[in-house]
Scaffold this active site. Structure first.
Site, PDB file in Angstrom:
ATOM      1  N   ARG A 197       1.007  -1.217   0.088  1.00 41.07           N
ATOM      2  CA  ARG A 197      -0.035   0.155   0.047  1.00 41.07           C
ATOM      3  C   ARG A 197       1.074   1.225  -0.162  1.00 41.07           C
ATOM      4  NH1 ARG A 197      -5.349   1.214   3.727  1.00 41.07           N
ATOM      5  NH2 ARG A 197      -6.258   0.070   1.778  1.00 41.07           N
ATOM      6  N   ARG A 254     -14.031  -8.305   1.123  1.00 43.19           N
ATOM      7  CA  ARG A 254     -12.634  -8.179   0.879  1.00 43.19           C
ATOM      8  C   ARG A 254     -11.750  -9.352   0.830  1.00 43.19           C
ATOM      9  NH1 ARG A 254     -10.403  -3.026   1.049  1.00 43.19           N
ATOM     10  NH2 ARG A 254      -8.420  -4.194   0.374  1.00 43.19           N
ATOM     11  N   ASP A 282     -17.009   7.764  -1.300  1.00 41.74           N
ATOM     12  CA  ASP A 282     -15.809   7.162  -0.880  1.00 41.74           C
ATOM     13  C   ASP A 282     -15.654   8.654  -0.074  1.00 41.74           C
ATOM     14  OD1 ASP A 282     -13.579   6.469   0.376  1.00 41.74           O
ATOM     15  OD2 ASP A 282     -12.384   6.629  -1.646  1.00 41.74           O
ATOM     16  N   GLN A 297     -10.235  -3.588  -3.759  1.00 44.45           N
ATOM     17  CA  GLN A 297     -11.501  -2.939  -3.389  1.00 44.45           C
ATOM     18  C   GLN A 297     -12.368  -3.363  -4.435  1.00 44.45           C
ATOM     19  OE1 GLN A 297     -12.224  -1.442  -0.381  1.00 44.45           O
ATOM     20  NE2 GLN A 297     -14.265  -1.835  -1.158  1.00 44.45           N
TER      21      GLN A 297
HETATM   22  N1   CP Z   1     -11.122  -0.162   2.267  1.00 48.89           N
HETATM   23  C1   CP Z   1     -10.149  -0.273   2.643  1.00 48.89           C
HETATM   24  O1   CP Z   1      -9.153  -0.234   1.914  1.00 48.89           O
HETATM   25  O2   CP Z   1      -9.884   0.074   3.770  1.00 48.89           O
HETATM   26  P1   CP Z   1      -8.752  -0.093   4.679  1.00 48.89           P
HETATM   27  O3   CP Z   1      -7.959   1.432   4.722  1.00 48.89           O
HETATM   28  O4   CP Z   1      -9.047  -0.144   6.392  1.00 48.89           O
HETATM   29  O5   CP Z   1      -7.841  -1.151   4.421  1.00 48.89           O
HETATM   30  N1  NVA Z   2      -9.815   7.124  -1.233  1.00 50.31           N
HETATM   31  C1  NVA Z   2      -9.248   6.581   0.065  1.00 50.31           C
HETATM   32  C2  NVA Z   2      -9.821   5.053   0.221  1.00 50.31           C
HETATM   33  C3  NVA Z   2      -9.463   4.542   1.869  1.00 50.31           C
HETATM   34  C4  NVA Z   2      -9.752   2.932   1.612  1.00 50.31           C
HETATM   35  C5  NVA Z   2      -7.997   6.752   0.270  1.00 50.31           C
HETATM   36  O1  NVA Z   2      -7.169   6.669  -0.464  1.00 50.31           O
HETATM   37  O2  NVA Z   2      -7.528   7.104   1.499  1.00 50.31           O
END
Ligand code: CP
Ligand code: NVA
Length: 309
Positions: free
Chosen positions: A98, A285, A217, A128
């Site tokens: 991430r 998920r 979102d 997602q």
């Molecule tokens: N939706 C999602 O990616 O959640 P997290 O940021 O908690 O992993």
């Molecule tokens: N768009 C949001 C999604 C979180 C899961 C972000 O990038 O923070």
């Protein structure tokens, strides 16, 4: 050749259907392709769903997840991204990350012979999107010809959602404020991916009218915290509320990748109301991650999903 999962579009529509079918296969019908092997999970940003679902997916496929915070490995600060990835491929069958900058996962994928999985970047959030598609299939049946509406910021989640929706034949509608909308080239791309229609407006009511799934979102993605006050003003009028949901199809579902900010992008009576499927979506998920990883390691669904004629 090693397959990576950096974006939904790394797969064909047929392969996306395979992943979604695998996601629904009971765990005990799947092989254990990761048996005796590790999976590196590196997080430059916080997570609840992604970390837990990926750790459990790896475990259910027989592997051992190793979680590391981004600061520990220090992408391009402690050592180059490429050196980190080359070392990790010696320990692990899979590298997942991430990241703030999507280029980080593409650079890793360029130098290793194990699958690299994007667990959210500034550009996209494919894991997602697979869970979103699975949830829409469970709620709406065959998605071909159905309409998905996305209200809010055209961000990483919106891009991946639109890609998977297009590949499954859905009509796509966006309602985004000026400056936070999808570029024309992206709208055209979603059409080329298979969406029968792609529309964008600044009026949420237009986008939501008759839609079968209404998504939103956060208006403030991770890394944009300093812009929060300004963004909350810029997104005024884009809160998904009960009046907006009343314009959608009577059977429409409300969806959100979470975490959600009640009173901003969605009101509590919607996200906690009868049309909301956000917790099933969050639970999916795990199934989606397991299906995607199993696919990368050669699993195929039984029976093979049918492509539309
Ligand atoms: N939706 C999602 O990616 O959640 P997290 O940021 O908690 O992993
Ligand atoms: N768009 C949001 C999604 C979180 C899961 C972000 O990038 O923070």
């Amino acid at each position: 050749m090693t397959r990576h999962l950096l974006d939904v579009t790394d797969f064909s529509s047929h392969e996306v259907r395979e992943i979604l079918a695998l996601a629904q296969q009971p765990v005990d019908t799947l092989d254990r392709p990761l048996a005796g092997q590790g999976a590196a999970l590196i997080f430059e940003k916080p997570s609840n769903r992604t970390r837990h679902s990926m750790e459990m997916a790896v475990a259910q496929l027989g592997g051992h997840p190793v979680y590391t915070r981004g600061e520990e490995v220090g992408f391009d600060t402690r050592e180059p991204v490429e050196d980190i990835a080359r070392i990790l491929e010696g320990y692990h069958a899979l590298i997942a990350a991430r990241v703030f900058d999507h280029l980080t996962v593409t650079r890793m994928a360029a130098v290793v012979d194990v699958p690299v999985v994007n667990m959210l970047s500034d550009h996209s959030h494919p894991l997602q999107a697979f869970a979103d598609a699975l949830t829409m299939q469970q709620s709406l049946g065959d998605l071909s010809g159905k309409t998905v509406a996305y209200v809010g910021d055209f961000n990483n989640v919106a891009r991946s959602l639109a890609e998977v929706s297009a590949m499954l034949g859905m009509h796509i509608r966006f309602a985004c404020p000026h400056g936070f909308d999808a570029p024309l080239v992206e709208l055209e791309r979603f059409g080329l991916l298979g969406a029968p229609s792609v529309e964008q407006t600044t009026r949420p009511a237009e986008a939501v009218e008759g839609a079968h799934a209404v998504h939103t979102d956060t208006w403030v993605s991770m890394g944009q915290e300093a812009e929060k006050q300004q963004r909350v003003q810029q997104f005024e009028g884009y809160t998904v509320d009960a009046d907006m949901m009343a314009l959608a199809d009577p059977q429409a579902v409300f969806m959100h990748c979470l975490p959600a900010y009640r009173g901003l992008e969605v009101n509590a009576d919607v996200i906690d109301g009868p049309q909301s499927v956000v917790f099933r979506q969050g639970h999916n998920r795990l199934h989606a991650a397991r299906g995607a990883i199993a696919f990368l390691f050669g699993a195929r669904a039984h029976p093979t999903p049918q492509d539309p004629q």
